[in-house]
Scaffold this active site. Structure first.
Site, short mmCIF file in Angstrom:
data_model
loop_
_atom_site.label_atom_id
_atom_site.label_comp_id
_atom_site.label_asym_id
_atom_site.label_seq_id
_atom_site.Cartn_x
_atom_site.Cartn_y
_atom_site.Cartn_z
N LYS A 288 11.69 -4.30 4.74
CA LYS A 288 12.83 -5.02 3.90
C LYS A 288 12.26 -4.60 2.54
CE LYS A 288 14.79 -8.65 6.30
NZ LYS A 288 15.17 -10.05 6.24
N THR B 28 0.84 -1.27 0.04
CA THR B 28 0.15 0.02 -0.06
C THR B 28 0.72 1.25 0.08
OG1 THR B 28 -1.36 -1.19 1.40
CG2 THR B 28 -2.10 0.89 0.95
N HIS C 109 -8.63 -0.34 3.48
CA HIS C 109 -8.20 -1.76 3.29
C HIS C 109 -9.62 -2.59 3.53
CE1 HIS C 109 -4.02 -1.16 3.69
NE2 HIS C 109 -4.08 -0.70 5.10
P1 A3P Z 1 8.06 -6.01 4.13
O1 A3P Z 1 7.50 -6.10 5.55
O2 A3P Z 1 7.96 -7.44 3.53
O3 A3P Z 1 9.28 -5.38 4.00
P2 A3P Z 1 1.87 -1.65 3.30
O4 A3P Z 1 2.82 -0.68 2.50
O5 A3P Z 1 0.68 -2.25 2.53
O6 A3P Z 1 1.90 -1.73 4.58
O7 A3P Z 1 3.21 -3.03 3.15
C1 A3P Z 1 4.29 -2.99 3.57
C2 A3P Z 1 5.35 -3.51 2.80
O8 A3P Z 1 5.71 -3.00 1.88
C3 A3P Z 1 6.51 -3.76 3.65
O9 A3P Z 1 7.10 -5.07 3.35
C4 A3P Z 1 7.42 -2.65 3.24
O10 A3P Z 1 8.95 -3.04 3.57
C5 A3P Z 1 7.17 -2.71 1.86
N1 A3P Z 1 7.36 -1.45 1.10
C6 A3P Z 1 7.24 -0.10 1.73
N2 A3P Z 1 7.43 0.78 0.99
C7 A3P Z 1 8.05 0.28 -0.04
C8 A3P Z 1 8.29 0.82 -1.67
N3 A3P Z 1 8.56 2.03 -1.73
N4 A3P Z 1 8.91 -0.14 -2.41
C9 A3P Z 1 8.74 -1.43 -1.91
N5 A3P Z 1 8.12 -2.09 -1.06
C10 A3P Z 1 7.95 -1.10 -0.13
#
Ligand code: A3P
Length: 331
Positions: A296, A79, A136
């Site tokens: 990560k 997201t 969500h």
């Molecule tokens: P991980 O916990 O596997 O590292 P959301 O944004 O829906 O909360 O999802 C979070 C996940 O997206 C996390 O994964 C986070 O590290 C990753 N995330 C956040 N920013 C990102 C970006 N700019 N590019 C790729 N993944 C990203």
């Protein structure tokens, strides 16, 4: 048409007597719903109470702006990245040539409000020039005003194993920061596999948007984190086209697509001062460090957290649940 709940007076969270009564009645209703740990079940999905109150209020009152585009997802599926990309894409004409993108000074979640929390708390706190709202909420529980509108929706999902691991770390970090003992990974995994997780069952969340995207392809764009990682450039162009603001040839020649990819990359965003040290919803009791949104950003990190047996079990569950839908999630 203006996007908002009709007035703050009608909100479940406002200070008016009417609002207070409504909040009380949502709370009373929620207290009768099935509950496991801190999740309550409503319309077949599991929620933490503060989001559920906001959702119920949104179902009763929210009216979208006809130009709104909804960023939809189950938590921890990408997201933050999708919010950053869509925000950068649709604000680029305002910002072109300048380094003043709000993404440099605000976490993407402060650029794109969450329907069932930020809007419910304060429907007026919105930049009306930015046509983005996130949620969500599963497709089947979206406010009728959204489903029956001509608004577009963009959905992102991810391999269930990575989504689970990401969610577990996220909730455990938040709970530790509030001195709450988190569920063990094993306990949370058992619950996840039985469908109990934030906005879960995960498979039903994915299937709801998948089926809707097949029925209304011009209204709902269905994406996966893994495919977006594999070929970000074509997804950025696809997003712009879907949102009605395609890149011009001139923009492409000037490297605008690449600039947006770099600005929204995990490396760039996670290293910004605001995302290393800032706070999201800083002035509320639900404040959290922006850094929790950046862990990560990799595909396949589940293998560092789950056993091979756990992985195979969740793959099997997903396979069974998605059978016959035509959807195969990357794994
Ligand atoms: P991980 O916990 O596997 O590292 P959301 O944004 O829906 O909360 O999802 C979070 C996940 O997206 C996390 O994964 C986070 O590290 C990753 N995330 C956040 N920013 C990102 C970006 N700019 N590019 C790729 N993944 C990203």
């Amino acid at each position: 048409m203006e996007s908002s709940f009709p007035s703050t007076q009608n909100l479940g969270f406002c200070e008016s007597a009417e609002g207070k009564n409504e909040a009380k009645s949502y709370k009373e209703m929620i207290s009768t719903f099935p509950r496991v740990q801190r999740w309550s079940c409503y319309e077949g999905f599991w929620y933490f109470p503060m989001f559920l109150e906001g959702l119920m209020s949104a179902q009763d009152h929210f009216i979208p702006q006809s130009t709104d585009i909804f960023i939809t997802s189950c938590p921890k599926t990408g997201t933050t990245w999708l919010k950053a990309l869509t925000f950068a894409i649709c604000t680029r004409s305002r910002l072109s040539g300048s380094s003043a993108s709000s993404l440099l000074t605000k976490v993407p979640h402060d650029c794109v409000p969450l329907l069932e929390y930020d809007f419910a708390q304060n429907p007026m706190k919105r930049d009306r020039a930015v046509p983005l709202v996130s949620t969500h909420v599963p497709y089947s529980s979206l406010p009728k005003s959204v489903v029956s509108s001509c608004c577009k929706l963009i959905y992102i999902c991810r391999d269930a194993k990575d989504a689970f691991v990401s969610l577990w770390h996220f909730i455990a970090d938040l709970q530790r920061s509030k001195n709450i003992e988190p569920l063990s990974l094993e306990e949370a995994f058992e619950l996840f596999c039985s469908g109990i997780s934030s906005y879960g069952p995960y498979w039903d969340h994915v299937l709801g948007y998948w089926r809707a995207s097949l029925e209304f392809p011009e209204k709902i764009l269905f994406l996966t984190y893994e495919e977006m990682k594999k070929d970000t450039a074509s997804h950025v162009k696809k997003l712009a086209e879907f949102m009605g603001c395609s890149f011009t040839l001139e923009e492409e020649e000037e490297g605008e697509v690449q600039k947006i990819i770099s600005l929204c990359s995990f490396e760039k965003l996670s290293n910004l001062e605001v995302n290393k040290n800032g706070k999201h919803r800083a002035d509320t009791s639900f404040a959290m460090k922006n850094s929790v949104f950046f862990r990560k950003g990799e595909i396949g990190d589940w293998a560092n957290n789950l056993t091979a047996e756990m992985g195979a079990r969740l793959d099997y569950i997903m396979e069974q649940k998605l059978k016959g839908s035509g959807l195969k999630l990357p794994r």
